[in-house]
Design a protein around this motif. Structure first.
Motif, PDB file in Angstrom:
ATOM      1  N   GLY A 168       0.838  -0.783   0.202  1.00 37.69           N
ATOM      2  CA  GLY A 168      -0.204  -0.221  -0.128  1.00 37.69           C
ATOM      3  C   GLY A 168       1.274   1.493   0.042  1.00 37.69           C
ATOM      4  N   LYS A 173       0.000   4.250  -3.881  1.00 34.93           N
ATOM      5  CA  LYS A 173      -0.382   5.217  -3.291  1.00 34.93           C
ATOM      6  C   LYS A 173      -0.952   6.601  -3.922  1.00 34.93           C
ATOM      7  N   CYS A 183      -8.797   8.641   5.138  1.00 33.51           N
ATOM      8  CA  CYS A 183      -9.550   7.317   5.369  1.00 33.51           C
ATOM      9  C   CYS A 183     -11.204   6.909   5.341  1.00 33.51           C
ATOM     10  N   LEU A 195      -2.562   3.701   4.298  1.00 31.61           N
ATOM     11  CA  LEU A 195      -2.039   2.506   3.257  1.00 31.61           C
ATOM     12  C   LEU A 195      -3.511   3.345   2.022  1.00 31.61           C
ATOM     13  N   SER A 197      -5.639   0.619   0.040  1.00 31.27           N
ATOM     14  CA  SER A 197      -5.863  -1.359   0.586  1.00 31.27           C
ATOM     15  C   SER A 197      -6.257  -1.244  -1.225  1.00 31.27           C
ATOM     16  N   LEU A 219      -6.639   4.305   3.103  1.00 29.69           N
ATOM     17  CA  LEU A 219      -7.498   2.941   5.064  1.00 29.69           C
ATOM     18  C   LEU A 219      -6.048   3.300   5.912  1.00 29.69           C
ATOM     19  N   ASP A 224      -7.553  -0.945   6.560  1.00 31.88           N
ATOM     20  CA  ASP A 224      -7.757  -2.601   5.794  1.00 31.88           C
ATOM     21  C   ASP A 224      -7.322  -4.096   5.608  1.00 31.88           C
ATOM     22  N   HIS A 225      -6.953  -4.342   6.801  1.00 31.79           N
ATOM     23  CA  HIS A 225      -6.957  -5.750   6.925  1.00 31.79           C
ATOM     24  C   HIS A 225      -8.571  -6.221   6.627  1.00 31.79           C
ATOM     25  N   ASP A 228      -9.423  -6.097   2.873  1.00 27.52           N
ATOM     26  CA  ASP A 228      -8.497  -6.726   2.420  1.00 27.52           C
ATOM     27  C   ASP A 228      -8.937  -8.712   2.538  1.00 27.52           C
TER      28      ASP A 228
END
Length: 288
Positions: A168, A173, A183, A195, A197, A219, A224-225, A228
């Motif tokens: 990211g 980016k 975000c 990041l 994403s 995000l 992001d986690h 993703d």
């Protein structure tokens, strides 16, 4: 596969008999088809879904076809693993069964099944609420990185940009920043904490799409986690989609509102295209 949650029971059938009962210890994640499959499943996609399961082999290997007088009444109306005559439905690899169906199977199997049903019911909340075997996903992506790094047909500066895009950062980016300013959840606009994403994951994308700014959202790392790994997604309208397997208290602690409809704003046509892939192939959601 995309509906499995930690703690779910899985009855394994081989040659018309239930030979094992498993307890899921992860959500699903994308995974290449194992090389051990060899020529098996030649019509399957090269990339599919994997779930961590702890299986226990059974001594009493029940043949459901011999007990249809008690099983028939609890068969699902759709996507049943068994036909009314007791033959298996070969078109289905994994399908959901009701609590009643599970209890009937457990009663036929006996004490072995009751012990596993009890184990599942008393599984620690910390386990039910979210073990994800992400290590395998990281290993897979790292191998893809190595392929990019060793590809002499790609200029060195491009290789570096493609690899950094997985994290990211870098050129990807910068391109996302032409479309995104903060975000969409937390409002954080300090780029140090953001990041880029991928909507269509880096692991699923061509090199061109790995660097396409419209394939991204800015995000914070926790969001992001979630995005993703398919715990959240977005409609083209900007409305937030929360996966039915997501652990809501965790999402709330990460700043995701779960008790009302949330709209994070509009997307470009290009972003909508990539978000469609995310909804169809990444988001962990019921497919009924």
């Amino acid at each position: 596969m995309r509906e499995v949650s930690p703690g779910d029971l899985i009855f394994s059938s081989v040659d018309t008999r239930i030979v094992a009962i498993g307890i899921a210890n992860s959500y699903c994640w994308e995974c290449p088809k194992p090389v051990e499959f060899g020529s098996t499943g030649q019509n399957w996609e090269n990339v599919g879904w994997r779930v961590g399961v702890s299986f226990t082999s059974l001594l009493n290997r029940v043949r459901p076809k011999e007990h249809m007088e008690v099983i028939r009444s609890v068969l699902p109306h759709r996507y049943s693993p068994l036909q009314p005559n007791g033959n298996g439905n070969q078109a289905l690899y994994l399908t959901e069964i009701s609590q009643d169906f599970a209890e009937v199977l457990g009663g036929l199997i006996g004490e072995e099944a009751r012990a596993l049903l009890s184990t599942s019911a008393t599984m620690p909340t910390s386990l039910k609420n979210g073990i994800l075997a992400g290590d395998d996903l990281d290993v897979w992506e790292r191998r893809l990185e190595e392929q990019v790094e060793s590809d002499a047909s790609v200029p060195e500066t491009d290789r570096e940009a493609i690899v950094r895009a997985r994290r990211g950062q870098g050129l990807f980016k910068q391109r996302v920043m032409h479309l995104e300013l903060r975000c969409r959840f937390t409002g954080v606009n300090n780029l140090t904490h953001l990041l880029a994403s991928h909507c269509k994951p880096w692991r699923d994308s061509s090199n061109e799409k790995r660097l396409n700014g419209e394939n991204g959202l800015l995000l914070t790392p926790s969001i992001d986690h979630l995005f993703d790994r398919g715990f959240i997604g977005f409609e083209n309208s900007g409305e937030l989609i929360i996966s039915p397997v997501a652990h809501l208290p965790s999402l709330q602690r990460m700043g995701v509102e779960t008790e009302r409809v949330v709209n994070v704003g509009s997307f470009t046509d290009g972003q909508k295209h990539f978000l469609e892939f995310h909804r169809n192939s990444v988001l962990l959601r019921a497919m009924r």
